[in-house]
Scaffold this motif. Sequence first.
Motif, mmCIF file in Angstrom:
data_model
loop_
_atom_site.group_PDB
_atom_site.id
_atom_site.type_symbol
_atom_site.label_atom_id
_atom_site.label_comp_id
_atom_site.label_asym_id
_atom_site.label_seq_id
_atom_site.Cartn_x
_atom_site.Cartn_y
_atom_site.Cartn_z
ATOM 1 N N ASP A 189 0.827 -1.213 0.000
ATOM 2 C CA ASP A 189 0.000 0.000 0.000
ATOM 3 C C ASP A 189 0.858 1.259 0.000
ATOM 4 N N THR A 190 1.902 1.256 0.807
ATOM 5 C CA THR A 190 2.806 2.419 0.847
ATOM 6 C C THR A 190 3.467 2.645 -0.509
ATOM 7 N N THR A 191 3.931 1.560 -1.108
ATOM 8 C CA THR A 191 4.642 1.667 -2.387
ATOM 9 C C THR A 191 3.714 2.072 -3.512
ATOM 10 N N ILE A 192 2.522 1.489 -3.556
ATOM 11 C CA ILE A 192 1.603 1.810 -4.650
ATOM 12 C C ILE A 192 1.134 3.259 -4.558
ATOM 13 N N ASP A 193 0.985 3.782 -3.336
ATOM 14 C CA ASP A 193 0.624 5.195 -3.169
ATOM 15 C C ASP A 193 1.750 6.096 -3.670
ATOM 16 N N ASN A 194 2.983 5.721 -3.362
ATOM 17 C CA ASN A 194 4.138 6.487 -3.836
ATOM 18 C C ASN A 194 4.225 6.434 -5.360
ATOM 19 N N TYR A 195 3.993 5.256 -5.905
ATOM 20 C CA TYR A 195 3.975 5.043 -7.359
ATOM 21 C C TYR A 195 2.947 5.973 -8.007
ATOM 22 N N GLN A 196 1.746 6.034 -7.431
ATOM 23 C CA GLN A 196 0.686 6.889 -7.970
ATOM 24 C C GLN A 196 1.072 8.362 -7.908
ATOM 25 N N ARG A 197 1.659 8.784 -6.793
ATOM 26 C CA ARG A 197 2.071 10.184 -6.668
ATOM 27 C C ARG A 197 3.123 10.555 -7.707
ATOM 28 N N GLN A 198 4.054 9.636 -7.940
ATOM 29 C CA GLN A 198 5.081 9.896 -8.952
ATOM 30 C C GLN A 198 4.467 10.032 -10.338
ATOM 31 N N LEU A 199 3.499 9.171 -10.647
ATOM 32 C CA LEU A 199 2.820 9.253 -11.944
ATOM 33 C C LEU A 199 2.048 10.558 -12.084
ATOM 34 N N ASP A 200 1.378 10.966 -11.019
ATOM 35 C CA ASP A 200 0.602 12.206 -11.053
ATOM 36 C C ASP A 200 1.509 13.404 -11.312
ATOM 37 N N THR A 201 2.723 13.326 -10.788
ATOM 38 C CA THR A 201 3.667 14.433 -10.947
ATOM 39 C C THR A 201 4.330 14.422 -12.322
ATOM 40 N N LEU A 202 4.706 13.233 -12.766
ATOM 41 C CA LEU A 202 5.527 13.112 -13.974
ATOM 42 C C LEU A 202 4.725 12.885 -15.244
ATOM 43 N N GLY A 203 3.567 12.250 -15.136
ATOM 44 C CA GLY A 203 2.837 11.853 -16.332
ATOM 45 C C GLY A 203 3.433 10.584 -16.909
ATOM 46 N N ASP A 204 3.120 10.274 -18.160
ATOM 47 C CA ASP A 204 3.621 9.053 -18.779
ATOM 48 C C ASP A 204 5.140 9.071 -18.871
ATOM 49 N N ALA A 205 5.753 7.932 -18.495
ATOM 50 C CA ALA A 205 7.221 7.859 -18.485
ATOM 51 C C ALA A 205 7.677 6.450 -18.801
ATOM 52 N N GLY A 206 7.346 5.970 -19.999
ATOM 53 C CA GLY A 206 7.876 4.696 -20.445
ATOM 54 C C GLY A 206 7.020 3.499 -20.091
ATOM 55 N N MET A 207 7.663 2.316 -20.157
ATOM 56 C CA MET A 207 6.948 1.057 -20.051
ATOM 57 C C MET A 207 6.230 0.877 -18.713
#
Length: 388
Positions: A257-275
């Motif tokens: 849960d901690t990791t997936i939340d961090n993953y989501q925040r990174q995506l929200d900030t960066l947008g699409d970034a590869g595979m």
Amino acid sequence: MTERSPGGQRGRPSALWLWSSTDASHALRSRDLAVILRAYRRLNGLSQEQVAALLGYDKTYVSMIETRRRTITDVGVLRHIAQCLGVPPHVLGVTAVDDATTAALTQFAESVLKLADIARQAGRTVDAIDELWPLVARLEARAIDGYVDRGSWALLGRARASLGIALGTVLPEERLATAARWTGQALNVAQRLDEPQFLAYAFAMHGNELRKAGRTSAAIERLSSSIELRADPAARITALAFLARAAGEAGDAALFDTTIDNYQRQLDTLGDAGMLGNQFTFHEVRIRGLVATGRGSLAARLMESLPVTAQAVAPQWTVIERVTAGEVHLVNGDRDAAEEALLTALSGAEKYRLPHQAQRAIRIASRGADAVVEAGQAILARFRRLDP
């Protein structure tokens, strides 16, 4: 395996690794024979007498070189010293016959690595391996011959990692340890080069291959180290995706849960970034982790919420997602939908040569989708006939 040191003794650092250490790198950049000789002796634990024996000179001659009482200008002597120490001749100011080949090989290797990555992402991983094998073999052979400057080792480390990743895509589950060994060798290079970005990349790639090989605890350790090192947001997303998957497979709901939340925040900030930096992949990783941590009902609800615009970056991710979808349906009692998803996955697994995804589909289908098991076993039999 213990290798012989230049003096014929065992247990000392081999020439293969000597010139990838930080101290040796500084010595080589100086292009000063006195500095290089002293560094070589110190890092190998050799005396002046032992180095003199290696070079075929008198101890006094070596001492004079190290104290700069003797300056070597003869090209033949410099080439001889370079060969004995495993030093690229150009470091001592000698234009070697192989210099042009070195430059050409570097350019060739960069092209192969880029093309292999493109082929893998396009679902042509076997083609990528066909290109990577000879490149890695050539780089390994050159390293053994003494061409082990820092740039060459970085190139070899990247090639080893790329080969390991490709093998991890096309090997069956029982052979995935082979892929992990290659990424492990890349990590060995990265640790000696001590370049944070490459080290973080190697930790992530090795961690993911360990995960696929069933060594989940070791995978989590490597992936956590990668995340701690990463400065590049896109690369951090890759490590977070791998760690979320490993946490799910370990049944560690809190870490997932901690990791997936961090993953989501990174995506929200960066947008699409590869595979791995896109909503399609994030969606699959999250759903699969929820099922693995006992939250199949939530996974089923979320599976219907994938944005219409979200698409897999690579064909193999469509196969992976269909296997996950089949598992969600089966966990929630919808056998017909599960069979449809798993059969679609098996078709893609055969097309793109993904045996361990076929094995994963069979394992899931064994809970009550017999038709899928039968189809999957037939595909695995065809894979085995293709193997050398």
